[in-house]
Design an enzyme around this catalytic site. Structure first.
Site, short mmCIF file in Angstrom:
data_model
loop_
_atom_site.label_atom_id
_atom_site.label_comp_id
_atom_site.label_asym_id
_atom_site.label_seq_id
_atom_site.Cartn_x
_atom_site.Cartn_y
_atom_site.Cartn_z
N ARG A 1 15.42 -6.29 15.56
CA ARG A 1 14.12 -7.21 15.95
C ARG A 1 13.42 -7.12 14.61
O ARG A 1 12.57 -8.03 14.36
CB ARG A 1 13.73 -6.36 17.18
CG ARG A 1 12.44 -7.24 17.55
CD ARG A 1 12.13 -7.04 18.97
NE ARG A 1 12.13 -5.91 19.39
CZ ARG A 1 11.39 -4.54 19.57
NH1 ARG A 1 10.32 -4.87 18.77
NH2 ARG A 1 11.65 -3.48 20.05
N TYR B 1 3.69 -32.01 20.26
CA TYR B 1 4.91 -31.68 20.83
C TYR B 1 4.42 -31.20 22.07
O TYR B 1 3.96 -30.18 22.17
CB TYR B 1 5.85 -30.96 19.96
CG TYR B 1 6.98 -30.25 20.62
CD1 TYR B 1 8.10 -31.07 21.17
CD2 TYR B 1 7.07 -28.76 21.18
CE1 TYR B 1 9.18 -30.69 21.58
CE2 TYR B 1 8.04 -28.42 21.96
CZ TYR B 1 9.24 -29.39 22.31
OH TYR B 1 10.25 -28.91 22.79
N ASP C 1 3.62 -28.36 12.15
CA ASP C 1 4.88 -28.49 12.52
C ASP C 1 5.73 -29.49 11.85
O ASP C 1 5.35 -30.52 11.82
CB ASP C 1 5.08 -28.76 14.11
CG ASP C 1 6.31 -28.76 14.81
OD1 ASP C 1 7.41 -29.08 13.96
OD2 ASP C 1 6.37 -28.80 15.93
N LYS D 1 16.41 -28.31 15.31
CA LYS D 1 16.70 -29.82 14.94
C LYS D 1 17.43 -29.93 13.63
O LYS D 1 18.55 -29.69 13.39
CB LYS D 1 15.14 -30.51 14.96
CG LYS D 1 14.34 -30.06 16.03
CD LYS D 1 14.81 -30.55 17.48
CE LYS D 1 14.25 -29.95 18.89
NZ LYS D 1 13.06 -30.00 18.88
C1 LIG Z 1 11.88 -29.29 20.00
C2 LIG Z 1 10.71 -29.07 19.21
C3 LIG Z 1 9.93 -27.90 19.07
C4 LIG Z 1 10.30 -26.65 19.99
O1 LIG Z 1 11.68 -26.16 19.49
P1 LIG Z 1 12.64 -25.21 20.17
O2 LIG Z 1 13.55 -24.93 19.23
O3 LIG Z 1 13.07 -26.25 21.24
O4 LIG Z 1 11.58 -24.19 20.86
C5 LIG Z 1 8.85 -27.74 18.52
N1 LIG Z 1 8.25 -28.96 17.64
C6 LIG Z 1 9.01 -30.42 17.72
C7 LIG Z 1 8.36 -31.24 16.91
C8 LIG Z 1 10.31 -30.11 18.45
O5 LIG Z 1 11.05 -31.42 18.43
#
Ligand SMILES: *Cc1c(COP(=O)(O)O)cnc(C)c1O
Length: 397
Positions: A67, A120, A191, A216
């Site tokens: 962890r 998001y 992000d 992603k």
């Molecule tokens: C999918 C997504 C997230 C969240 O990510 P997870 O891995 O699904 O928790 C955050 N920001 C954007 C822009 C996303 O497309």
């Protein structure tokens, strides 16, 4: 070991050298393996009382428990830090784990966050539930309106942004916004999942912390849910000291291994997504049945700091197109959320607007009921366009 294919990143002086740790027990080059091993263990034992004591005292840096520190996870973190031009990075169990881990250490009751609109949706819901109960207020602003941001910023502890935003693809002048946040003493967080570090490196534009949903493009194969935060050592250390141990959403060794594999092909994949998506966006723009295409690459030039475009964009159908028939007739584009993998995906806005989730302010996400979000995968531009043309024929009178 400080470089080579096993390592994939050059650590700074004060960074932990994960590859040397992996190789410590099996010779100088970890069997010369071209792919690093998955150190699939929860704990690490000590050879003596004194070694345990010096580790607990912080005199010796080595893994104790996964962890906290795991060598496979650390290799991914070092690779990602290098790609983002950051001093350090931390892997999380999901993008949302990374977002909550990047935000929570910097706010307390009575504090305020300024955020760009059309976030998001689950980040918006984190702010509207847990942070709201913690008495942390969020002010939403149009990220293109620098005057409004300047006005909203005094007293804010944190500035949270996304560019482009993940449905309407609104882009912002990241460098200018990061400078405003810095002038007001707010930690800035972005992000960067849409562009990936291949096309946008926000740290170089003055942003403090970069978060990714590694589920992603970083993973790139739709087989892992993961997140990461990159930034300067002093801020990442705050997360290492609080978010990781106490929120506990730590990236697992196997998922880190999948991400290391994904990163190897990031540049090739991103360029293929870019090429196909841009071509399909242009062809859609030329159709009479399409009212608008929301793709940052369609204007004369990209916003400063964005050097390429990814596979995700939206467009709006005019009245007269049967969106249900269009979606059902597609065969390469599958109905599905998420994006960033090899496969093409479609999400109809009218379905998202009916999502049962609280708080649900779909309007604030900027979703038009006749909009469609596409993720253009790696199946090939012409095959994908043929799929769209066939579905359109079935969906128009
Ligand atoms: C999918 C997504 C997230 C969240 O990510 P997870 O891995 O699904 O928790 C955050 N920001 C954007 C822009 C996303 O497309």
């Amino acid at each position: 070991m400080t470089d080579g294919p096993l390592h994939g990143a050059t650590p700074g002086d004060d960074l932990f050298d994960a590859a040397s740790l992996i190789s410590a027990h099996d010779g100088a080059h970890a069997f010369e393996a071209v792919v690093p091993p998955i150190v699939q263990t929860s704990l690490f034992t000590f050879s003596s009382y004194d070694e345990m004591l010096s580790t607990y005292r912080g005199e010796k840096l080595r893994p104790v428990y996964s962890r906290g520190l795991n060598p496979t996870v650390r290799i991914f973190e070092e690779m990602l830090a290098k790609l983002e031009g950051a001093e350090d990075a931390l892997g999380f169990a999901s993008g949302m784990g990374a977002i909550s881990g990047a935000v929570l250490p910097f706010v307390e009751p009575g504090d305020r966050i300024v955020a760009v609109r059309h976030l998001y949706p689950d980040a918006f819901r984190l702010f509207g539930t847990i942070l709201k109960r913690m008495k942390v207020e969020v002010t939403y602003v149009d990220g293109r309106d620098e005057e409004a941001i300047e006005k909203a910023m005094p007293g804010a502890k944190l500035f949270y942004m996304e560019s482009p935003t993940s449905w309407t693809m609104e882009t912002h002048d990241i460098k200018a916004l990061a400078a405003i946040a810095r002038r007001h003493g707010a930690v800035s967080v972005i992000d960067n999942s849409w562009a990936s570090p291949l096309f946008q490196q926000p740290i170089r534009l003055g942003v403090d912390l970069v978060v990714h949903s590694a589920s992603k493009y970083l993973g790139g194969h739709s087989d892992v849910v993961a997140g990461v935060v990159a930034g300067p050592k002093h801020l990442v250390d705050r997360l290492r000291g609080e978010s990781l141990p106490y929120l506990g959403a730590k990236l697992s060794p196997f998922d880190a291994w999948l991400l290391i594999r994904g990163l190897r092909t990031l540049p090739i994949r991103m360029k293929a997504h870019e090429r196909s998506a841009l071509e399909i966006a242009k062809r859609l723009e030329a159709l009479d049945v399409v009212a608008d295409v929301q793709h940052p690459g369609l204007g004369n030039r990209l916003p400063a700091g964005l050097t390429g475009t990814s596979g995700l964009f939206s467009f709006i159908f005019r009245e007269g197109v049967d969106i249900r028939a269009f979606c059902d007739r597609l065969s390469l584009f599958k109905l599905g959320v998420s994006w960033g993998g090899h496969e093409s995906l479609i999400v109809p806005g009218e379905v998202v607007l009916q999502q049962k989730a609280q708080p649900n302010s779909a309007q604030t996400f900027g979703i038009d009921p006749r909009s469609i979000r596409l993720h253009v995968g790696l199946e090939g531009t012409e095959a994908l366009w043929a799929d769209i043309e066939e579905a359109l024929a079935a969906a128009t009178p």
